[in-house]
Design a protein around this motif. Structure first.
Motif, mmCIF file in Angstrom:
data_model
loop_
_atom_site.group_PDB
_atom_site.id
_atom_site.type_symbol
_atom_site.label_atom_id
_atom_site.label_comp_id
_atom_site.label_asym_id
_atom_site.label_seq_id
_atom_site.Cartn_x
_atom_site.Cartn_y
_atom_site.Cartn_z
ATOM 1 N N ASN A 199 -31.751 45.081 103.731
ATOM 2 C CA ASN A 199 -31.021 45.010 105.001
ATOM 3 C C ASN A 199 -29.991 43.890 104.958
ATOM 4 O OD1 ASN A 199 -32.620 47.023 106.533
ATOM 5 N ND2 ASN A 199 -34.270 45.538 106.251
ATOM 6 N N ASP A 200 -28.755 44.220 105.337
ATOM 7 C CA ASP A 200 -27.697 43.214 105.332
ATOM 8 C C ASP A 200 -26.527 43.744 106.151
ATOM 9 O OD1 ASP A 200 -25.718 41.361 104.876
ATOM 10 O OD2 ASP A 200 -25.965 41.318 102.704
ATOM 11 N N PRO A 201 -26.255 43.167 107.315
ATOM 12 C CA PRO A 201 -25.137 43.651 108.142
ATOM 13 C C PRO A 201 -23.774 43.290 107.579
ATOM 14 C CG PRO A 201 -26.119 41.717 109.156
ATOM 15 C CD PRO A 201 -26.994 42.081 107.986
ATOM 16 N N LYS A 202 -23.748 42.422 106.557
ATOM 17 C CA LYS A 202 -22.475 41.985 105.981
ATOM 18 C C LYS A 202 -22.323 42.449 104.534
ATOM 19 C CE LYS A 202 -20.929 39.368 109.439
ATOM 20 N NZ LYS A 202 -19.642 39.596 110.120
ATOM 21 N N ALA A 203 -22.986 43.529 104.180
ATOM 22 C CA ALA A 203 -22.911 44.026 102.806
ATOM 23 C C ALA A 203 -21.494 44.483 102.477
ATOM 24 C CB ALA A 203 -23.902 45.161 102.600
ATOM 25 N N ARG A 204 -21.268 44.625 101.167
ATOM 26 C CA ARG A 204 -19.985 45.112 100.680
ATOM 27 C C ARG A 204 -20.206 46.336 99.800
ATOM 28 N NH1 ARG A 204 -16.202 39.791 99.424
ATOM 29 N NH2 ARG A 204 -16.453 38.844 101.473
ATOM 30 N N PHE A 205 -19.145 47.120 99.690
ATOM 31 C CA PHE A 205 -19.165 48.307 98.826
ATOM 32 C C PHE A 205 -18.278 48.039 97.616
ATOM 33 C CE2 PHE A 205 -16.738 52.050 97.497
ATOM 34 C CZ PHE A 205 -17.769 52.889 97.093
ATOM 35 N N ALA A 206 -18.672 48.606 96.469
ATOM 36 C CA ALA A 206 -17.849 48.448 95.270
ATOM 37 C C ALA A 206 -17.902 49.709 94.430
ATOM 38 C CB ALA A 206 -18.317 47.252 94.440
ATOM 39 N N LEU A 207 -16.761 50.021 93.808
ATOM 40 C CA LEU A 207 -16.707 50.957 92.698
ATOM 41 C C LEU A 207 -16.649 50.105 91.429
ATOM 42 C CD1 LEU A 207 -14.184 53.670 93.967
ATOM 43 C CD2 LEU A 207 -16.676 53.881 93.714
ATOM 44 N N VAL A 208 -17.552 50.390 90.509
ATOM 45 C CA VAL A 208 -17.728 49.561 89.320
ATOM 46 C C VAL A 208 -17.262 50.352 88.098
ATOM 47 C CG1 VAL A 208 -19.361 48.210 87.964
ATOM 48 C CG2 VAL A 208 -19.709 48.484 90.438
ATOM 49 N N PHE A 209 -16.347 49.755 87.313
ATOM 50 C CA PHE A 209 -15.780 50.418 86.139
ATOM 51 C C PHE A 209 -16.203 49.675 84.875
ATOM 52 C CE2 PHE A 209 -13.122 51.244 89.776
ATOM 53 C CZ PHE A 209 -12.815 52.596 89.678
ATOM 54 N N ASP A 210 -16.532 50.455 83.820
ATOM 55 C CA ASP A 210 -16.941 49.816 82.563
ATOM 56 C C ASP A 210 -16.126 50.311 81.375
ATOM 57 O OD1 ASP A 210 -17.835 52.376 82.111
ATOM 58 O OD2 ASP A 210 -19.961 51.868 82.031
ATOM 59 N N GLY A 211 -14.951 50.909 81.639
ATOM 60 C CA GLY A 211 -14.136 51.456 80.553
ATOM 61 C C GLY A 211 -12.802 50.765 80.433
ATOM 62 N N VAL A 212 -11.886 51.462 79.756
ATOM 63 C CA VAL A 212 -10.547 50.931 79.506
ATOM 64 C C VAL A 212 -9.533 52.020 79.844
ATOM 65 C CG1 VAL A 212 -8.954 50.039 77.768
ATOM 66 C CG2 VAL A 212 -11.373 49.411 77.672
ATOM 67 N N GLY A 213 -8.458 51.638 80.535
ATOM 68 C CA GLY A 213 -7.403 52.577 80.854
ATOM 69 C C GLY A 213 -6.938 52.417 82.291
ATOM 70 N N GLN A 214 -6.328 53.471 82.813
ATOM 71 C CA GLN A 214 -5.813 53.449 84.180
ATOM 72 C C GLN A 214 -6.479 54.547 85.011
ATOM 73 O OE1 GLN A 214 -1.507 53.767 83.765
ATOM 74 N NE2 GLN A 214 -1.295 51.579 84.201
ATOM 75 N N VAL A 215 -6.710 54.207 86.275
ATOM 76 C CA VAL A 215 -7.305 55.152 87.214
ATOM 77 C C VAL A 215 -6.537 55.054 88.531
ATOM 78 C CG1 VAL A 215 -9.381 55.803 88.521
ATOM 79 C CG2 VAL A 215 -9.590 54.909 86.190
ATOM 80 N N GLN A 216 -6.205 56.210 89.097
ATOM 81 C CA GLN A 216 -5.607 56.245 90.432
ATOM 82 C C GLN A 216 -6.666 56.708 91.434
ATOM 83 O OE1 GLN A 216 -2.112 58.701 90.170
ATOM 84 N NE2 GLN A 216 -0.961 57.171 88.990
ATOM 85 N N LEU A 217 -6.697 56.045 92.591
ATOM 86 C CA LEU A 217 -7.703 56.337 93.618
ATOM 87 C C LEU A 217 -7.032 56.611 94.962
ATOM 88 C CD1 LEU A 217 -10.310 53.478 93.017
ATOM 89 C CD2 LEU A 217 -10.659 55.902 92.530
ATOM 90 N N ASP A 218 -7.693 57.440 95.744
ATOM 91 C CA ASP A 218 -7.265 57.643 97.120
ATOM 92 C C ASP A 218 -8.448 58.156 97.947
ATOM 93 O OD1 ASP A 218 -5.605 57.623 99.299
ATOM 94 O OD2 ASP A 218 -4.088 58.931 98.431
ATOM 95 N N MET A 219 -8.356 57.950 99.252
ATOM 96 C CA MET A 219 -9.324 58.446 100.234
ATOM 97 C C MET A 219 -10.764 58.156 99.816
ATOM 98 S SD MET A 219 -9.482 59.582 103.246
ATOM 99 C CE MET A 219 -7.727 59.951 103.456
ATOM 100 N N VAL A 220 -11.084 56.865 99.749
ATOM 101 C CA VAL A 220 -12.447 56.421 99.433
ATOM 102 C C VAL A 220 -13.215 56.336 100.750
ATOM 103 C CG1 VAL A 220 -13.865 54.661 98.339
ATOM 104 C CG2 VAL A 220 -11.531 55.095 97.498
ATOM 105 N N SER A 221 -14.270 57.126 100.879
ATOM 106 C CA SER A 221 -14.970 57.261 102.160
ATOM 107 C C SER A 221 -16.465 57.106 101.962
ATOM 108 C CB SER A 221 -14.655 58.632 102.767
ATOM 109 O OG SER A 221 -15.406 58.847 103.937
ATOM 110 N N LEU A 222 -17.092 56.361 102.882
ATOM 111 C CA LEU A 222 -18.544 56.157 102.832
ATOM 112 C C LEU A 222 -19.093 56.344 104.237
ATOM 113 C CD1 LEU A 222 -20.903 55.231 100.925
ATOM 114 C CD2 LEU A 222 -20.569 52.943 101.894
#
Length: 817
Positions: A199-222
């Motif tokens: 339980n944590d009202p101040k938690a954070r969200f993360a996307l975690v990457f372990d590779g090499v290169g480029q990534v484009q992102l859009d519309m990240v929803s939780l």
């Protein structure tokens, strides 16, 4: 008779009065009034104070489509997002815009996020979102993640994570996918589920990457679980606060939010707010200072109303916005937009927009029965979003009535600056929308407001009302009781008042743009103000017909305390005006932008209700004071302050108030204002005036130069005391009696009944120790309803009436044999 015997008999008489006298409420259930409007109480929703994104709309990711910026007109940035990488790993992020070589997800997206990643499984990197002032992680709760991505020369995995803001604890973690540029030629949607173990009202969200290169992102929803499990739905605790009010209707989407500001693109344009969330452009909510995703869109509003078992009441734009307009003789596109919205809500699946509604998951019509033409667009000043309102209204009215002859059409009347607004047109209208933001005493004094309304005229919809003067910090009991008394008056006049809704509802405590609001919340907690509980209780205890009440209160005028304090201070102030005052005394600069040069003290700002108070304490309730004052520039004149105890309790003589048209004496008590007396008057700019003020107990005289402007006596607040009303529920046979005590004196009341013999009785009570008492997020139930059984005897029931209380007595008739 001797003197001693006279004293004794007098004492006996007072003793007898103490035994016999009480507040009596006489009710004959055969003395009926109007039928109670079955639609009387509803809710008014507006996206203000982050009521949608970061509020009732359950989305947890802030700036999910990378379109937010620091202010309207500024470029988008990475608000809500940060990168986290530890050497030797690297993570850089930049916003990209559409191009022929790099198209974005679709045409409504103006930005996406491009990540350049250099990481490994031993040293991954994180793209972090803080949510709306924290993401509420709850043990055992599952969260649904979706995002769109395009891998560019990237090889590696992506994980999703919920963790503490300091990184010390991970609450949820799951592998989303292996991203590879070789198997992803375009944008692809990814989904995953996260289940928290802490339980944590101040938690954070993360996307975690372990590779090499480029990534484009859009519309990240939780999304967490939603109210009634609706996709793209509502935050359950906030939606349930609405559900507990049992609203009969829901007015949406505003408010000023309907009109927008600066541009018609910032108005609510319903067609841009439906369909998949990645196809919604969103827009700047310029009126209230932040961007909205429009994730809570037209379809979701209709769905929420249905889930609350409330009829939708839609407010349409008539071609006006704050700062601009479409000419009134060229508004057909706005009319078309309105008619298309009605077809989406009400049309058959064989119609164009009815088919679109079915495609979006709701083949049955939503059934809009009420529509309001414009929002606060009928002010006397055409510059206040009020250009040619009746000409605009007529065009909308004809189009709506022709296609929907049974629909109830609501018109605008003056929304501020008038306590008795009128419909100054011969055009037909079903209801008129009155708005009142006033003080507790104004609302209590309006108990009989609708008694004298024309019974043959249009019905009234009190679309927005709330105590906004004298409400304390978040909303106190005085405010709630004033509103309760006003609502009792509306119930008594249900043949005139058909609909009513408090405003506004929601405020995220991290971004309060307006106060007060009846529901306050943060990422994890929610509380209702005393006003919320009044709004909850009144519709829960509403009969079907008004019953006449005759009230007698023998204590009403018993102990009148002097209003002028024995010790106080004097001073001066301004309202939206620069003014100068000549003085040699020392002052406390309580409020405003004051500076002193020699013997001249100046107010250099244009704030409301500025205060500059003498340090010297006057140790008497009889005194005379003199001032020299000059208006320099601004909307009004200047103010002389007397009987000052603190910044919530004092009196003032306002010379040149109300845009320099009136002089007045007003009494400020607990932050609320009561008008003592007023007269026409004007203050010239650049001219020094000599002001003399004479206080003799509660008598006050004021001279402007040598002219006696006021010779009056301070008023006792007649709105402090007992108010009562009654309705009967013909379906259950119950008699419902409402008794509000707005004073600080406890008493006893006796309900005497005729043509009704109660078998049982109970009281639901909302009470406070003090009128200034409030609820907070840390103490959310300091003021909350409690219930007690009463003991009726024959045809009466006696009960205690605490100070600062709303008491709702339900009396049940014996069961029929």
């Amino acid at each position: 008779m001797t003197y001693k015997k006279s004293i004794l008999l007098t004492g006996c008489a007072l003793f007898a009065l103490a035994i016999q006298a009480q507040v009596t409420i006489d009710i004959d259930t055969q003395q009926r009034g109007p039928k109670v409007s079955p639609m009387l109480y509803g809710i008014f929703y507006e996206d203000i104070n982050h009521a949608a994104d970061g509020g009732i709309y359950a989305e947890l990711i802030r700036n999910r489509s990378f379109e937010d910026g620091p202010r309207y007109g500024a470029p988008a940035d990475m608000q809500g997002w940060t990168t986290d990488a530890t050497a030797p790993s690297l993570l850089s992020a930049k916003l990209i815009q559409p191009s022929k070589k790099a198209p974005l997800l679709n045409s409504v997206q103006h930005n996406a996020l491009e990540l350049t990643v250099k990481a490994s499984k031993d040293s991954p990197v994180r793209l972090v979102n803080e949510g709306f002032w924290g993401i509420n992680a709850v043990q055992g709760r599952s969260y649904h993640l979706t995002f769109w991505a395009k891998a560019l020369k990237y090889q590696g995995n992506v994980k999703a994570m919920l963790y503490s803001h300091d990184g010390s604890q991970i609450y949820a973690e799951t592998m989303v996918s292996s991203l590879s540029s070789s198997n992803s030629k375009g944008w692809k949607k990814y989904e995953a589920t996260l289940t928290a173990d802490g339980n944590d009202p101040k938690a954070r969200f993360a996307l975690v990457f372990d590779g090499v290169g480029q990534v484009q992102l859009d519309m990240v929803s939780l999304f967490p679980p939603t109210f009634k499990n609706r996709e793209n739905g509502m935050r359950p605790d906030l939606a349930n606060m609405l559900w507990q009010m049992h609203p009969k209707f829901m007015r949406f989407p505003g408010g000023c939010f309907v009109e927008g500001q600066e541009s018609p693109d910032n108005a609510f344009r319903w067609e841009r707010t439906i369909g998949p969330i990645e196809e919604r452009e969103g827009h700047w909510n310029v009126n209230w200072g932040y961007r909205t995703t429009d994730g809570l869109g037209y379809h979701e509003y209709l769905q929420l109303a249905e889930d609350l078992n409330a009829k939708p009441l839609y407010v349409v734009n008539v071609g006006l916005w704050h700062g601009g307009m479409t000419p009134y003789d060229n508004i057909q596109p706005w009319i078309d937009e309105c008619m298309n919205a009605l077809e989406y809500a009400n049309g058959p699946v064989t119609s164009k927009y009815g088919a679109l509604r079915a495609k979006n998951g709701h083949p049955e019509p939503f059934g809009i029965e009420y529509i309001e033409v414009g929002n606060e667009n009928n002010q006397p000043d055409p510059n206040q979003q009020s250009d040619h309102y009746y000409e605009r209204y007529e065009q909308f009215y004809k189009a709506i009535r022709e296609k929907y002859p049974e629909m109830k059409i609501i018109g605008n009347v003056v929304a501020w600056g008038d306590d008795n607004p009128k419909w100054n047109s011969k055009l037909p209208v079903d209801l008129l929308d009155e708005h009142y933001y006033r003080s507790p005493d104004w609302f209590a004094a309006a108990f009989h407001k609708y008694d004298s309304y024309d019974r043959q005229g249009p019905k009234v919809y009190v679309g927005e009302y709330a105590v906004t003067n004298g409400y304390g910090n978040l909303g106190n009991m005085n405010a709630a009781l004033g509103e309760a008394v006003y609502m009792m008056g509306m119930e008594n006049n249900s043949d005139v008042v058909e609909l009513a809704s408090y405003a506004p509802i929601f405020v995220n405590e991290n971004d309060a743009r307006w106060r007060p609001d009846m529901i306050r919340f943060n990422s994890s907690r929610v509380m209702g103000t005393p006003s919320y509980y009044v709004q909850q209780l009144m519709p829960q205890h509403l009969g079907t017909q008004v019953v006449k009440v005759v009230q007698n209160n023998p204590y009403k005028d018993v102990a009148r305390k002097p209003l002028t304090p024995k010790q106080s201070r004097v001073g001066f102030g301004t309202w939206s005006t620069h003014a100068s005052f000549e003085t040699v005394k020392e002052y406390d600069y309580v409020k405003g932008d004051w500076n002193k040069e020699g013997n001249i003290v100046r107010q250099t700002g244009l704030k409301d209700a500025t205060l500059c108070i003498e340090k010297n304490v006057i140790d008497s309730d009889h005194y005379t004071c003199k001032f020299r004052a000059r208006k320099d520039e601004g909307a009004e004149g200047f103010i002389i302050i007397f009987n000052y105890v603190d910044d919530k309790n004092y009196c003032w003589v306002n010379f040149g108030g109300w845009t320099n048209s009136q002089h007045a004496i007003e009494q400020i008590s607990n932050g609320g204002k009561l008008l003592t007396t007023s007269k026409r008057g004007h203050i010239e700019s650049g001219r020094w005036y000599d002001v003399t003020l004479q206080v003799a107990g509660d008598s006050v005289k004021a001279w402007l130069d040598n002219e006696l402007v006021f010779d009056t006596v301070l008023k006792h607040d007649e709105t402090k005391g007992i108010f009562s009303s009654a309705t009967i529920d013909d379906a259950t046979g119950e008699l419902i009696v409402k008794v509000a005590n707005t004073s600080d004196v406890a008493t006893t009341a006796n309900v005497n009944l005729k043509n009704f013999t109660p078998a049982s009785a109970r009281v639901v009570r909302l009470a406070a120790n003090d009128g200034m008492e409030e609820n907070t997020l840390d103490a959310p139930t300091t003021i909350h309803p409690v219930e007690q059984l009463l003991s009726p005897e024959n045809n009466s029931v006696q009960f205690d009436v605490p100070p600062y209380s709303l008491n709702i007595i339900r009396l049940t008739a014996p069961a029929k044999p």
